[in-house]
Design an enzyme around this catalytic site. Structure first.
Site, short mmCIF file in Angstrom:
data_model
loop_
_atom_site.label_atom_id
_atom_site.label_comp_id
_atom_site.label_asym_id
_atom_site.label_seq_id
_atom_site.Cartn_x
_atom_site.Cartn_y
_atom_site.Cartn_z
N ARG A 89 1.19 2.96 -4.46
CA ARG A 89 0.66 3.20 -3.10
C ARG A 89 1.70 3.86 -2.21
O ARG A 89 1.38 4.56 -1.26
CB ARG A 89 0.30 1.86 -2.43
CG ARG A 89 -1.03 1.33 -2.82
CD ARG A 89 -1.27 0.11 -1.95
NE ARG A 89 -2.47 -0.60 -2.35
CZ ARG A 89 -2.89 -1.70 -1.77
NH1 ARG A 89 -2.21 -2.23 -0.78
NH2 ARG A 89 -3.99 -2.29 -2.17
N ARG B 196 -2.58 2.51 10.41
CA ARG B 196 -1.93 3.41 9.45
C ARG B 196 -2.62 4.77 9.55
O ARG B 196 -3.73 4.85 10.06
CB ARG B 196 -2.09 2.85 8.02
CG ARG B 196 -1.28 1.58 7.80
CD ARG B 196 -1.36 1.11 6.35
NE ARG B 196 -0.64 -0.15 6.20
CZ ARG B 196 -1.06 -1.17 5.47
NH1 ARG B 196 -2.21 -1.08 4.81
NH2 ARG B 196 -0.35 -2.28 5.37
N ARG C 241 4.90 -9.45 -0.60
CA ARG C 241 3.53 -9.36 -1.13
C ARG C 241 3.44 -9.97 -2.53
O ARG C 241 2.47 -10.64 -2.86
CB ARG C 241 3.05 -7.91 -1.16
CG ARG C 241 2.69 -7.39 0.22
CD ARG C 241 1.73 -6.23 0.15
NE ARG C 241 1.49 -5.65 1.45
CZ ARG C 241 0.59 -6.09 2.32
NH1 ARG C 241 -0.14 -7.13 2.03
NH2 ARG C 241 0.43 -5.49 3.48
#
EC number: 2.7.4.8
Length: 198
Positions: A137, A44, A148
């Protein structure tokens, strides 16, 4: 193994493990060492190879897993993640408390090894709070967010299994959660300080 025991930290994404670890490392930078995990996912923005993860190909990682070089590994969202024996040894060689940030599957794998760490589970106060944190986020698609949250629900149920974790920390207040974590590790911190660390 002589010296301080390693620490296995687990908990759903967004529970606050990284924030707690950052505080721990800031306060005790010479005592704790992070075991750097391997992954086959792409980095990332801002992530560094060898610091955040070892970014490797699926072929390389599968070969090393088959050779027995990993103490735990798992697949999530089409990517492999794992902790190599070498990564743990590198931290222990510096006489530091090795910290392993792993999922529940990883915890079960480590239970089968001779590592003998302290097992700690960090969880959010609720799934609603977790969803808010993950949305803030801004790194998840709706699909990956749903995955998730489903994984988090399963993890939070499993964390209640007797004998799986030495401690469950509910992170609804960061300072309180951090104080609980530090208290749980105080004996090991003292041991590490007794081996010549400041």
């Amino acid at each position: 193994m002589a010296g301080p025991r390693p620490v296995v930290l687990s908990g759903p994404s967004g529970a606050g493990k990284s924030t707690l670890l950052k505080k721990l490392f800031q306060e005790h930078s010479s005592i704790f060492g992070f075991s750097v995990s391997h992954t086959t996912r792409n980095p990332r923005p801002g992530e560094e190879d060898g610091k955040d993860y070892y970014f490797v190909t699926r072929e390389m990682m599968q070969r090393d897993i088959a050779a027995g070089d990993f103490i735990e590994h798992a697949e999530f969202s089409g990517n492999l993640y794992g902790t190599s024996k070498e990564a743990v040894r590198a931290v222990q060689a510096m006489n530091r408390i090795c910290v392993l940030d792993v999922d529940l599957q990883g915890v079960r794998s480590i239970k089968k090894t001779d590592l003998c760490p302290i097992y700690i589970f960090v969880q959010p106060p609720s799934l609603d709070v977790l969803e808010q944190r993950l949305r803030l986020r801004n790194t998840e698609t709706e699909e990956s967010l749903a995955k998730r949250l489903a994984a988090a629900r399963t993890d939070m149920e499993s964390s209640k299994e007797p004998g799986l974790f030495d401690l469950v920390i509910i992170n609804d207040d960061l300072d309180k959660a951090y104080a609980t974590l530090k208290q749980a590790l105080s004996e090991e911190i003292k041991k590490a300080q007794g081996t010549g660390h400041a």
